[in-house]
Design a protein around this motif. Sequence first.
Motif, short mmCIF file in Angstrom:
data_model
loop_
_atom_site.label_atom_id
_atom_site.label_comp_id
_atom_site.label_asym_id
_atom_site.label_seq_id
_atom_site.Cartn_x
_atom_site.Cartn_y
_atom_site.Cartn_z
N LYS A 64 0.85 -1.19 0.00
CA LYS A 64 0.00 0.00 0.00
C LYS A 64 0.89 1.24 0.00
N THR A 65 0.54 2.20 -0.85
CA THR A 65 1.34 3.42 -0.91
C THR A 65 1.32 4.13 0.44
N GLN A 66 2.49 4.53 0.88
CA GLN A 66 2.59 5.15 2.21
C GLN A 66 3.53 6.35 2.13
N ILE A 67 3.19 7.38 2.88
CA ILE A 67 4.04 8.58 2.88
C ILE A 67 5.30 8.32 3.71
N ILE A 68 6.42 8.81 3.21
CA ILE A 68 7.66 8.70 3.98
C ILE A 68 8.32 10.09 4.01
N GLY A 69 8.66 10.55 5.18
CA GLY A 69 9.31 11.85 5.30
C GLY A 69 10.80 11.71 5.01
N ILE A 70 11.36 12.70 4.33
CA ILE A 70 12.81 12.70 4.10
C ILE A 70 13.39 14.00 4.67
N THR A 71 14.57 13.89 5.26
CA THR A 71 15.18 15.06 5.89
C THR A 71 16.15 15.77 4.94
N THR A 72 16.50 15.10 3.87
CA THR A 72 17.37 15.65 2.83
C THR A 72 17.21 14.74 1.62
N THR A 73 18.02 14.96 0.58
CA THR A 73 17.91 14.10 -0.59
C THR A 73 18.40 12.69 -0.26
N VAL A 74 17.53 11.73 -0.47
CA VAL A 74 17.88 10.31 -0.37
C VAL A 74 17.49 9.71 -1.72
N PRO A 75 17.97 8.52 -2.05
CA PRO A 75 17.66 8.00 -3.39
C PRO A 75 16.15 7.83 -3.63
N SER A 76 15.58 8.81 -4.34
CA SER A 76 14.13 8.77 -4.55
C SER A 76 13.73 7.57 -5.41
N GLU A 77 14.67 7.10 -6.26
CA GLU A 77 14.38 5.91 -7.09
C GLU A 77 13.98 4.74 -6.20
N ILE A 78 14.68 4.59 -5.07
CA ILE A 78 14.40 3.47 -4.16
C ILE A 78 13.03 3.65 -3.51
N LEU A 79 12.75 4.88 -3.09
CA LEU A 79 11.47 5.12 -2.39
C LEU A 79 10.29 4.91 -3.34
N TYR A 80 10.44 5.39 -4.58
CA TYR A 80 9.34 5.18 -5.55
C TYR A 80 9.20 3.70 -5.90
N ALA A 81 10.34 3.01 -6.04
CA ALA A 81 10.27 1.57 -6.37
C ALA A 81 9.60 0.80 -5.23
N ALA A 82 9.76 1.30 -4.01
CA ALA A 82 9.15 0.62 -2.85
C ALA A 82 7.72 1.10 -2.59
N ASN A 83 7.19 1.88 -3.52
CA ASN A 83 5.79 2.33 -3.44
C ASN A 83 5.54 3.35 -2.32
N PHE A 84 6.57 4.09 -1.97
CA PHE A 84 6.40 5.18 -1.00
C PHE A 84 6.09 6.48 -1.74
N ILE A 85 5.50 7.43 -1.02
CA ILE A 85 5.39 8.81 -1.51
C ILE A 85 6.36 9.63 -0.67
N PRO A 86 7.52 10.00 -1.24
CA PRO A 86 8.46 10.79 -0.43
C PRO A 86 7.98 12.23 -0.24
N VAL A 87 8.16 12.73 0.95
CA VAL A 87 7.80 14.12 1.26
C VAL A 87 9.01 14.77 1.91
N ASP A 88 9.53 15.79 1.24
CA ASP A 88 10.69 16.49 1.81
C ASP A 88 10.21 17.40 2.95
#
Length: 327
Positions: free
Chosen positions: A4-28
């Motif tokens: 299930k798509t889930q929001i994940i907070g990021i504190t700086t740039t992390v590999p967004s490719e990994i987060l999208y591949a894992a079905n996360f919604i990254p939020v800076d």
Amino acid sequence: MQSKTQIIGITTTVPSEILYAANFIPVDLNNIFIANENPDKFVEKAEIIGFPGNSCAWIKGIFSAVKSENIKTVIAPVWGDCSNTHALCEVLKTYGINIIEFAYPYDYSLQKLKLEMNFLFDKFNINEKSVFEWKKKLDIIRKKLKTLDKMTVDGKISGKDNHLWLVNSSDFYGNPEKFDNELDEFLKTNDNINKYDDFKRIGVMGVPSIWSNFYDILEENKAHVVYNEVQFEFSMIKSIETDFYNQYINYTYPYGMDFRLKEIIKQMKERDIQGLIHYTQCFCFRQIEDILVKNNINIPVLTLEGDKPGEVDARTKMRIENFMDII
Ligand code: SF4
């Protein structure tokens, strides 16, 4: 695997490719803080629960952003971002936030970086192939950001718009398709003639400024920002032709100032920069690195220090005016 798509907070740039591949919604979380209409309240709320007055406002803003957005999971580089992230994560854990730790290798070793990436692949139960596919998708957007960056250098786009687009590519709004469409629209309507012929060409290095009108004040003083160092790094546009792992080795921000300076000097030459502003954040450990900047840059450098969200103060405005007079 997280399905299930889930929001994940990021504190700086992390590999967004990994987060999208894992079905996360990254939020800076930085963008949530600074884009809020009352970012000073974020700082105040963190101080009320005990963050010291003499600690960095970005850290306090990130903490309050997690709470205001009701974020349950945060991924934070515990090496290669900020010395305060450790304590921030410890506090967030006590509020029940799930913290995923990740580290950029201190010595920018490709081998160690691969281990860290593989740790994340295992953690999210994804494979390399899906990550590489996301790199291809995001690189299509990055190519457009590269055009935008070139248009900034050519004087067709303001330093402020350059800053906003590049800084927002840390998470692509959590919605790469929307980001892409809006970027297309922006590029269509902004392919103007050179607006900055009689301006001086300035670079801005350091963490993004906390001031709301920093770029407006620079423009008022006939400074056209043709290089936003950290935002340019966040965008990864110099690594479009590079493989996924090397992209995060070429990314200078998590590594030492000596490594960053090599890229800064290269970009300064390519962009024909006449003066460099080093933005530093009050109470940030990175302020110490200003010594290395001053010792290694051979064009005029102005070091500025911001503290809390708000407008540029009168003294800083005067210093910018004076700097523009001498270059
Ligand atoms: S400005 Fe410095 S201290 Fe503040 S969050 Fe960024 S790296 Fe950390």
